[in-house]
Write an enzyme that holds these catalytic residues in place. Sequence first.
Site, short mmCIF file in Angstrom:
data_model
loop_
_atom_site.label_atom_id
_atom_site.label_comp_id
_atom_site.label_asym_id
_atom_site.label_seq_id
_atom_site.Cartn_x
_atom_site.Cartn_y
_atom_site.Cartn_z
N ARG A 1 33.35 41.90 27.34
CA ARG A 1 33.39 41.18 28.62
C ARG A 1 32.34 40.08 28.72
O ARG A 1 32.62 38.99 29.21
CB ARG A 1 33.23 42.15 29.81
CG ARG A 1 33.26 41.40 31.14
CD ARG A 1 33.52 42.28 32.32
NE ARG A 1 32.29 42.70 32.94
CZ ARG A 1 32.22 43.18 34.18
NH1 ARG A 1 33.30 43.32 34.91
NH2 ARG A 1 31.07 43.53 34.69
N ASN B 1 40.35 33.24 44.81
CA ASN B 1 41.37 34.13 44.26
C ASN B 1 42.53 34.25 45.24
O ASN B 1 42.34 34.09 46.45
CB ASN B 1 40.75 35.51 44.04
CG ASN B 1 41.68 36.48 43.36
OD1 ASN B 1 42.34 36.14 42.37
ND2 ASN B 1 41.77 37.69 43.89
N HIS C 1 45.40 37.09 46.40
CA HIS C 1 45.73 38.52 46.28
C HIS C 1 47.00 38.80 47.08
O HIS C 1 47.11 38.34 48.23
CB HIS C 1 44.55 39.36 46.79
CG HIS C 1 44.78 40.83 46.57
ND1 HIS C 1 44.72 41.40 45.32
CD2 HIS C 1 45.09 41.83 47.43
CE1 HIS C 1 44.98 42.69 45.43
NE2 HIS C 1 45.21 42.98 46.69
#
Length: 217
Positions: A62, A104, A106
Site C-alpha cells: 500500500r 469521492n 459513494h
Amino acid sequence: MLKIGVLASGRGTNLQAIIDACNDGRINAKVECVISDNKNAFALERAKKHGIASYYVDASDRREHERRMDEILRSHDVELVIGAGYMRILSEWFIKQWNRKIINIHPALLPSFKGLNAQKQAVDYGVKIAGCTTHFMDELPDHGPIILQAAVVVKSNDDESTLAERILKVEHQLLPRTIDLYEQKRIVIEGRKVRILPGDSWKEKYSYPDVLYSEGY
Ligand code: GAR
C-alpha cells in the site's frame, strides 16, 4: 482549466461521465491522468481511447502504491483528485497530501451504508429512498464533508442491480456537477459542513433524471 486526476478500480462509467462533461463544455476541466489498482480495469481503456495518460499501479504494497500514485498525480500537475469507483481505503498520509483536493463519489446517502456494496446494503435494509453522495475524503472511509447528494426512490421490485443502475445514472450527473462547483470555487468547507456559494444551477440549465438533488446542484 482545472487539471483532474482520476482514481478508478473498475469499468469507469463515472470516469466517462467526467470526460463527457469536459468534452461538451459543461465543466471547465481536463482529465490529465487515470490511475487504477486493477490492470484489467475498463477505466484504463476508456482513458486510452480519449488519449489520456493511464497507469496501472500495483497495490500489493500500500505504501508503495500510494507513493507512486502521488508521484504520478504531481507529475501531471493535478489540482483535484477524484475517486470514481476506486475501491481501496486511502491512508492518512495520502489524504494529507491531497487535503481538500480529493473528492469521492459513494452510491448511498451517507452516512448510511458506507463501505462495499452500498446498494445491496440499502436493498437488504429495506430503505425506501437511496441515492448517492459526493464528499471530500478525509482519514476515515466515506466520512469527509458532504458536497452534494441526490435521492433515488427504491422500488418494491428492485434488487441490487436494478437499484445500482438507477443510482449510477444520477452519479453521472452529480460527480461532474461537483467538479464544476469546485472549479467555480463555489465550495466552502466549514468544519464538517460544506457551503455552496450562489451561482448557476444545473437543474435549470439541463434536463436531468427526475430525482431530488441537494441545494447547489
Ligand atoms: C459507482 O457506483 C461508485 O459510486 C462506486 O463504485 C461504482 C463505480 O462504477 N464507488 C464506491 O462504492 C466507493 N466506495 P464505475 O466504475 O462505473 O464508475
